[in-house]
Design a protein around this motif. Sequence first.
Motif, PDB file in Angstrom:
ATOM      1  N   ARG A 107       5.905   2.637  15.505  1.00  9.76           N
ATOM      2  CA  ARG A 107       5.716   3.727  14.548  1.00  9.76           C
ATOM      3  C   ARG A 107       7.052   4.405  14.231  1.00  9.76           C
ATOM      4  O   ARG A 107       7.877   4.610  15.112  1.00  9.76           O
ATOM      5  CB  ARG A 107       4.756   4.785  15.097  1.00  9.76           C
ATOM      6  N   GLU A 121       3.636   2.453  10.154  1.00 11.10           N
ATOM      7  CA  GLU A 121       3.263   1.700  11.353  1.00 11.10           C
ATOM      8  C   GLU A 121       3.257   0.203  11.089  1.00 11.10           C
ATOM      9  O   GLU A 121       2.799  -0.247  10.042  1.00 11.10           O
ATOM     10  CB  GLU A 121       1.885   2.154  11.832  1.00 11.10           C
ATOM     11  N   LYS A 158      -0.383  -6.033  11.299  1.00 12.88           N
ATOM     12  CA  LYS A 158      -0.907  -4.954  10.461  1.00 12.88           C
ATOM     13  C   LYS A 158       0.275  -4.125   9.956  1.00 12.88           C
ATOM     14  O   LYS A 158       1.230  -3.873  10.691  1.00 12.88           O
ATOM     15  CB  LYS A 158      -1.853  -4.047  11.250  1.00 12.88           C
ATOM     16  N   VAL A 159       0.167  -3.691   8.711  1.00 17.95           N
ATOM     17  CA  VAL A 159       1.192  -2.838   8.095  1.00 17.95           C
ATOM     18  C   VAL A 159       0.490  -1.675   7.414  1.00 17.95           C
ATOM     19  O   VAL A 159      -0.459  -1.886   6.641  1.00 17.95           O
ATOM     20  CB  VAL A 159       2.040  -3.616   7.064  1.00 17.95           C
ATOM     21  N   GLY A 160       0.932  -0.462   7.687  1.00 22.04           N
ATOM     22  CA  GLY A 160       0.289   0.695   7.063  1.00 22.04           C
ATOM     23  C   GLY A 160       0.914   1.999   7.502  1.00 22.04           C
ATOM     24  O   GLY A 160       2.100   2.061   7.817  1.00 22.04           O
ATOM     25  N   ARG A 178      -5.659   7.048   9.642  1.00 24.33           N
ATOM     26  CA  ARG A 178      -4.788   5.886   9.469  1.00 24.33           C
ATOM     27  C   ARG A 178      -5.438   4.844   8.567  1.00 24.33           C
ATOM     28  O   ARG A 178      -6.657   4.673   8.563  1.00 24.33           O
ATOM     29  CB  ARG A 178      -4.502   5.266  10.845  1.00 24.33           C
ATOM     30  N   ASN A 180      -4.412   0.660   7.169  1.00 22.26           N
ATOM     31  CA  ASN A 180      -3.437  -0.418   7.181  1.00 22.26           C
ATOM     32  C   ASN A 180      -4.044  -1.701   6.626  1.00 22.26           C
ATOM     33  O   ASN A 180      -5.264  -1.821   6.474  1.00 22.26           O
ATOM     34  CB  ASN A 180      -2.857  -0.648   8.586  1.00 22.26           C
ATOM     35  N   TYR A 181      -3.160  -2.630   6.327  1.00 21.62           N
ATOM     36  CA  TYR A 181      -3.563  -3.959   5.858  1.00 21.62           C
ATOM     37  C   TYR A 181      -3.293  -4.958   6.970  1.00 21.62           C
ATOM     38  O   TYR A 181      -2.213  -4.957   7.584  1.00 21.62           O
ATOM     39  CB  TYR A 181      -2.783  -4.360   4.609  1.00 21.62           C
ATOM     40  N   GLN A 182      -4.259  -5.830   7.233  1.00 16.60           N
ATOM     41  CA  GLN A 182      -4.144  -6.797   8.306  1.00 16.60           C
ATOM     42  C   GLN A 182      -4.197  -8.217   7.751  1.00 16.60           C
ATOM     43  O   GLN A 182      -4.979  -8.523   6.851  1.00 16.60           O
ATOM     44  CB  GLN A 182      -5.293  -6.602   9.301  1.00 16.60           C
TER      45      GLN A 182
END
Length: 231
Positions: A107, A121, A158-160, A178, A180-182
Amino acid sequence: MRKTLLILFFLISSTSLKAQFFIGGIHFNNGFPTSKLKSEVERVVFPTISGIVLYEFYNQPFQIGFELGYGIYGSKLEKRDDLYPGFNDEFRLRRNNNYLSGMTVFRFLPSTSSKLTPYLEIQVGANYLYSRFKIRPSLFEEKVEVGKDMEDWGLGYKVGGGLLIPIPGSEFIKLDLRINYQDGESMRFLTKRDTEYIPTKGNGEFEYHPRYSPLQLINASIGIVVYDAFR
C-alpha cells in the motif's frame, strides 16, 4: 507489472527498518465477474471474508503485509435415494464451491496526516478454487463420504485503492472502503450447475462440466482495521 513490483520493493527496502506499528483488520468482500469470467459464469458472485495484517514503515507512506481470504461461491443440496446401488435410503448430498486466496499486500498512502486517508494498493499472490462434497443421512448425523470433485490454483494479482475513515470516539480504529480489479492465470473450476449425478452409469457416477477462465473480478469491500493492533 513486474517493473512496478521491483520499484515498490526497492523503495520499501531503502526505508528505515524502524517500525511505527502493525495494523490488523477484517474485510467483507464481493467479487463481481468481468471479461472472460463473466461470460463463463454469468451471474455468479464471489463473496469472501478476509483477514489482513500490515506493517507500516517509520516515517514513510508505505505499508506491506499479507491478506488471507476464504469464501463459498456456490452451494447445492440434493436429497437422493440412488447414491448407493442396492440401497434406497435417502442421503443428503451437499456440494460447496470454495475460494481461497493468499496475497502479499503493498500500500502507498499519498497523505498520512489528513483524517480521511486514501491509498493505492497492489496485491500479488495465489488463488485456489476447489469443489467439495459431503454425503450424510441427515444434517445432524455423521458423514458417510467426503471428497473433492475438482481443484486448481493459479497466480493472481489485484490493483486498486481505498479510503480509510476514522471511527468517531476511537483513535486507533478505522473503516476501510476498498475497490480493486483482479486478474491472473486461467484456472479450471466448477459452479453449482456443473456437476451431475448419473445413477444409471456404471455403479452411479458424477459427471463434470468444468469452466476455464482467469479469476477476473471487480472486488468491492468494507472492513475494519485497527492501528497498533499487536502492542
